[in-house]
Design an enzyme around this catalytic site. Sequence first.
Site, PDB file in Angstrom:
ATOM      1  N   TYR A 167      -5.358  -1.445   5.316  1.00 22.79           N
ATOM      2  CA  TYR A 167      -4.384  -0.610   4.592  1.00 22.79           C
ATOM      3  C   TYR A 167      -3.130  -1.413   4.256  1.00 22.79           C
ATOM      4  CZ  TYR A 167      -0.348   2.461   4.067  1.00 22.79           C
ATOM      5  OH  TYR A 167       0.829   3.028   3.620  1.00 22.79           O
ATOM      6  N   THR A 176       5.440   0.593   2.079  1.00 23.00           N
ATOM      7  CA  THR A 176       5.519   0.893   3.511  1.00 23.00           C
ATOM      8  C   THR A 176       6.105  -0.260   4.322  1.00 23.00           C
ATOM      9  OG1 THR A 176       4.095   1.256   5.442  1.00 23.00           O
ATOM     10  CG2 THR A 176       3.082   0.130   3.606  1.00 23.00           C
ATOM     11  N   ASP A 177       6.622   0.065   5.506  1.00 27.07           N
ATOM     12  CA  ASP A 177       7.101  -0.991   6.411  1.00 27.07           C
ATOM     13  C   ASP A 177       5.936  -1.774   7.023  1.00 27.07           C
ATOM     14  OD1 ASP A 177       6.112   0.975   8.152  1.00 27.07           O
ATOM     15  OD2 ASP A 177       7.956   1.157   9.330  1.00 27.07           O
ATOM     16  N   GLU A 178       4.708  -1.219   6.922  1.00 25.41           N
ATOM     17  CA  GLU A 178       3.565  -1.884   7.572  1.00 25.41           C
ATOM     18  C   GLU A 178       3.244  -3.242   6.964  1.00 25.41           C
ATOM     19  OE1 GLU A 178       0.209   0.366   8.748  1.00 25.41           O
ATOM     20  OE2 GLU A 178       1.397   2.135   9.203  1.00 25.41           O
ATOM     21  N   LYS A 224      -1.541  -2.623   0.641  1.00 23.23           N
ATOM     22  CA  LYS A 224      -0.197  -2.257   0.167  1.00 23.23           C
ATOM     23  C   LYS A 224       0.621  -3.522  -0.109  1.00 23.23           C
ATOM     24  CE  LYS A 224       1.535   1.276  -0.220  1.00 23.23           C
ATOM     25  NZ  LYS A 224       1.595   2.217  -1.368  1.00 23.23           N
TER      26      LYS A 224
HETATM   27  P1  NAD Z   1      -1.380  10.803   1.129  1.00 27.33           P
HETATM   28  O1  NAD Z   1      -2.638  10.139   1.554  1.00 27.33           O
HETATM   29  O2  NAD Z   1      -0.970  12.067   1.789  1.00 27.33           O
HETATM   30  O3  NAD Z   1      -1.439  11.106  -0.437  1.00 27.33           O
HETATM   31  C1  NAD Z   1      -1.918  10.205  -1.379  1.00 27.33           C
HETATM   32  C2  NAD Z   1      -2.134  10.937  -2.690  1.00 27.33           C
HETATM   33  O4  NAD Z   1      -2.588   9.991  -3.663  1.00 27.33           O
HETATM   34  C3  NAD Z   1      -3.195  12.044  -2.621  1.00 27.33           C
HETATM   35  O5  NAD Z   1      -2.739  13.192  -3.284  1.00 27.33           O
HETATM   36  C4  NAD Z   1      -4.389  11.433  -3.351  1.00 27.33           C
HETATM   37  O6  NAD Z   1      -5.205  12.413  -3.979  1.00 27.33           O
HETATM   38  C5  NAD Z   1      -3.683  10.551  -4.351  1.00 27.33           C
HETATM   39  N1  NAD Z   1      -4.533   9.448  -4.835  1.00 27.33           N
HETATM   40  C6  NAD Z   1      -5.334   8.634  -4.101  1.00 27.33           C
HETATM   41  N2  NAD Z   1      -5.948   7.751  -4.908  1.00 27.33           N
HETATM   42  C7  NAD Z   1      -5.512   7.977  -6.169  1.00 27.33           C
HETATM   43  C8  NAD Z   1      -5.742   7.396  -7.427  1.00 27.33           C
HETATM   44  N3  NAD Z   1      -6.596   6.360  -7.566  1.00 27.33           N
HETATM   45  N4  NAD Z   1      -5.111   7.880  -8.512  1.00 27.33           N
HETATM   46  C9  NAD Z   1      -4.273   8.937  -8.398  1.00 27.33           C
HETATM   47  N5  NAD Z   1      -4.006   9.556  -7.222  1.00 27.33           N
HETATM   48  C10 NAD Z   1      -4.612   9.079  -6.121  1.00 27.33           C
HETATM   49  O7  NAD Z   1      -0.272   9.688   1.259  1.00 27.33           O
HETATM   50  P2  NAD Z   1       1.282   9.842   1.603  1.00 27.33           P
HETATM   51  O8  NAD Z   1       1.455   9.813   3.074  1.00 27.33           O
HETATM   52  O9  NAD Z   1       1.847  10.937   0.820  1.00 27.33           O
HETATM   53  O10 NAD Z   1       1.821   8.444   1.053  1.00 27.33           O
HETATM   54  C11 NAD Z   1       2.288   8.316  -0.291  1.00 27.33           C
HETATM   55  C12 NAD Z   1       2.723   6.882  -0.511  1.00 27.33           C
HETATM   56  O11 NAD Z   1       3.773   6.558   0.395  1.00 27.33           O
HETATM   57  C13 NAD Z   1       1.615   5.869  -0.272  1.00 27.33           C
HETATM   58  O12 NAD Z   1       1.731   4.857  -1.238  1.00 27.33           O
HETATM   59  C14 NAD Z   1       1.916   5.311   1.109  1.00 27.33           C
HETATM   60  O13 NAD Z   1       1.470   3.995   1.227  1.00 27.33           O
HETATM   61  C15 NAD Z   1       3.431   5.386   1.123  1.00 27.33           C
HETATM   62  N6  NAD Z   1       4.046   5.543   2.449  1.00 27.33           N
HETATM   63  C16 NAD Z   1       3.621   6.527   3.303  1.00 27.33           C
HETATM   64  C17 NAD Z   1       4.278   6.696   4.523  1.00 27.33           C
HETATM   65  C18 NAD Z   1       3.874   7.782   5.487  1.00 27.33           C
HETATM   66  O14 NAD Z   1       4.367   7.802   6.607  1.00 27.33           O
HETATM   67  N7  NAD Z   1       2.995   8.708   5.116  1.00 27.33           N
HETATM   68  C19 NAD Z   1       5.349   5.851   4.861  1.00 27.33           C
HETATM   69  C20 NAD Z   1       5.727   4.849   3.973  1.00 27.33           C
HETATM   70  C21 NAD Z   1       5.078   4.713   2.759  1.00 27.33           C
HETATM   71  O1  DAU Z   2       4.806   2.993   8.874  1.00 25.93           O
HETATM   72  C1  DAU Z   2       4.486   3.672   7.699  1.00 25.93           C
HETATM   73  C2  DAU Z   2       3.056   4.125   7.748  1.00 25.93           C
HETATM   74  O2  DAU Z   2       3.013   5.229   8.648  1.00 25.93           O
HETATM   75  C3  DAU Z   2       2.497   4.514   6.391  1.00 25.93           C
HETATM   76  O3  DAU Z   2       2.477   3.391   5.563  1.00 25.93           O
HETATM   77  C4  DAU Z   2       1.083   5.092   6.530  1.00 25.93           C
HETATM   78  O4  DAU Z   2       0.622   5.540   5.271  1.00 25.93           O
HETATM   79  C5  DAU Z   2       1.140   6.247   7.498  1.00 25.93           C
HETATM   80  O5  DAU Z   2      -0.161   6.761   7.714  1.00 25.93           O
HETATM   81  C6  DAU Z   2       1.753   5.820   8.827  1.00 25.93           C
HETATM   82  O6  DAU Z   2       0.864   4.876   9.486  1.00 25.93           O
HETATM   83  P1  DAU Z   2       0.620   4.932  11.069  1.00 25.93           P
HETATM   84  O7  DAU Z   2      -0.647   4.243  11.385  1.00 25.93           O
HETATM   85  O8  DAU Z   2       1.830   4.483  11.798  1.00 25.93           O
HETATM   86  O9  DAU Z   2       0.496   6.528  11.245  1.00 25.93           O
HETATM   87  P2  DAU Z   2      -0.461   7.429  12.147  1.00 25.93           P
HETATM   88  O10 DAU Z   2       0.096   8.817  12.106  1.00 25.93           O
HETATM   89  O11 DAU Z   2      -1.895   7.247  11.816  1.00 25.93           O
HETATM   90  O12 DAU Z   2      -0.222   6.848  13.607  1.00 25.93           O
HETATM   91  C7  DAU Z   2       1.080   6.840  14.176  1.00 25.93           C
HETATM   92  C8  DAU Z   2       0.949   6.192  15.542  1.00 25.93           C
HETATM   93  O13 DAU Z   2       0.206   7.066  16.399  1.00 25.93           O
HETATM   94  C9  DAU Z   2       0.181   4.893  15.514  1.00 25.93           C
HETATM   95  O14 DAU Z   2       0.750   3.992  16.477  1.00 25.93           O
HETATM   96  C10 DAU Z   2      -1.229   5.272  15.952  1.00 25.93           C
HETATM   97  C11 DAU Z   2      -0.981   6.434  16.899  1.00 25.93           C
HETATM   98  N1  DAU Z   2      -2.025   7.474  16.940  1.00 25.93           N
HETATM   99  C12 DAU Z   2      -2.478   7.994  15.766  1.00 25.93           C
HETATM  100  C13 DAU Z   2      -3.467   8.954  15.761  1.00 25.93           C
HETATM  101  C14 DAU Z   2      -3.980   9.519  14.453  1.00 25.93           C
HETATM  102  C15 DAU Z   2      -2.522   7.913  18.160  1.00 25.93           C
HETATM  103  O15 DAU Z   2      -2.083   7.470  19.233  1.00 25.93           O
HETATM  104  N2  DAU Z   2      -3.490   8.871  18.163  1.00 25.93           N
HETATM  105  C16 DAU Z   2      -4.013   9.399  17.012  1.00 25.93           C
HETATM  106  O16 DAU Z   2      -4.921  10.262  17.089  1.00 25.93           O
END
Ligand code: NAD
Ligand code: DAU
Length: 351
Positions: free
Chosen positions: A158, A132-134, A162
Amino acid sequence: MILVTGGAGFIGANFVLDWLALHDEPVVNLDALTYAGNLENLNSIWSDPRHVFVKGSIADYDLVDALLRSHQPRAILNFAAESHVDRSIHGPEEFIQTNIVGTFRLLEAIRGFLASQNEDFRESFRFLHVSTDEVYGSLAPDEAAFSEHRKYEPNSPYSASKAASDHLVRAYHHTYGLPVLTTNCSNNYGPYHFPEKLIPLVIHNALSGKQIPIYGDGMQVRDWLFVKDHCSAIRRVLERGKVGETYNVGGRNELTNLSVVNTLCEILDELRPLPNGASYKAQISFVRDRPGHDRRYAIDAAKIERELDWRPSETFETGIRKTVEWYLANDAWVENVTSGSYRQWINRQYQ
Ligand code: NAD
Ligand code: DAU
């Protein structure tokens, strides 16, 4: 075949669905089915013989070792993680166990497996770690977007977990010669996004007549990418990425949370107008800010664009409309994922 971890989650499921739509190469899908893993995401490929689902954890060395030896995948793509920042603030333990210890065990199993393979297999094998970019922390308003050289400054449990996993992946390349690739992507949105995250939460709450919670002043900036574009970037890095390198992936769509929420409300006003003619914007409510909330993320995607010729297909305007349309057409999916433990989480987080 390839092995995907976390393939029942949001991005992993999109990746597996797209992979099987584009390739004949089978997928072993290892997922622990935490609250975020949902087999319904995989309904359309459930009886497809190219898809082998295994319920289990990346932290289970013996299971991963057995899977590697029986299926002999040419590549592993690691999506498995705890992914929600707010949950990491309430309870970091799972994040440490899955994202750090889990990734470590997975790397150990791969190291053992590769040691027993011949040189040709080892040369062509790839481990792609989805990050992730975080990990880079927060940007000031006028700072340049994150490049791959930006120092790591994770601010939440988190992102720290990562970051630790990224460092382990890097170390296993440098120390043991593991053929790794790492991607650091910005915020994804699209189908199958669990409604604890901003975009699906807003759609769900708006349609349910509930308040739409915006943390703090809503002026935090995220860089949004349609999930299928993230999946295409991962396929491109797997195919052409240089071993040991990291690639930042983003959509060049920097938007404040407030403008994302307003856009969602406007699309909903158009596609599902309220009977009384009011706007969904009336449901917006400013709530207590997230502790340690990062102010701005932005990805400089020049490296993947230049070296691997990757570009996203969707603009934010096209991708967000498709997303809203998907949620409107899939209310049964939303209904199922928002029952049970989801309600407990929402009560706790927004009380
Ligand atoms: P998600 O939470 O929707 O899904 C995670 C999945 O991993 C789930 O299906 C869960 O059951 C599985 N899991 C959790 N623990 C596990 C374990 N110990 N062994 C096997 N499976 C397990 O997450 P996502 O949003 O799909 O993110 C996927 C990946 O991409 C993550 O590594 C996250 O850090 C990264 N990522 C997410 C975003 C985003 O915006 N969602 C952006 C950048 C990177
Ligand atoms: O940047 C990549 C990341 O993006 C991934 O690594 C994470 O797995 C993914 O969950 C996401 O993280 P964020 O914290 O940015 O996503 P989230 O959707 O939780 O929140 C997006 C923005 O919105 C953040 O600034 C917090 C804000 N927010 C979120 C929720 C859930 C609100 O203002 N209200 C809310 O109820």
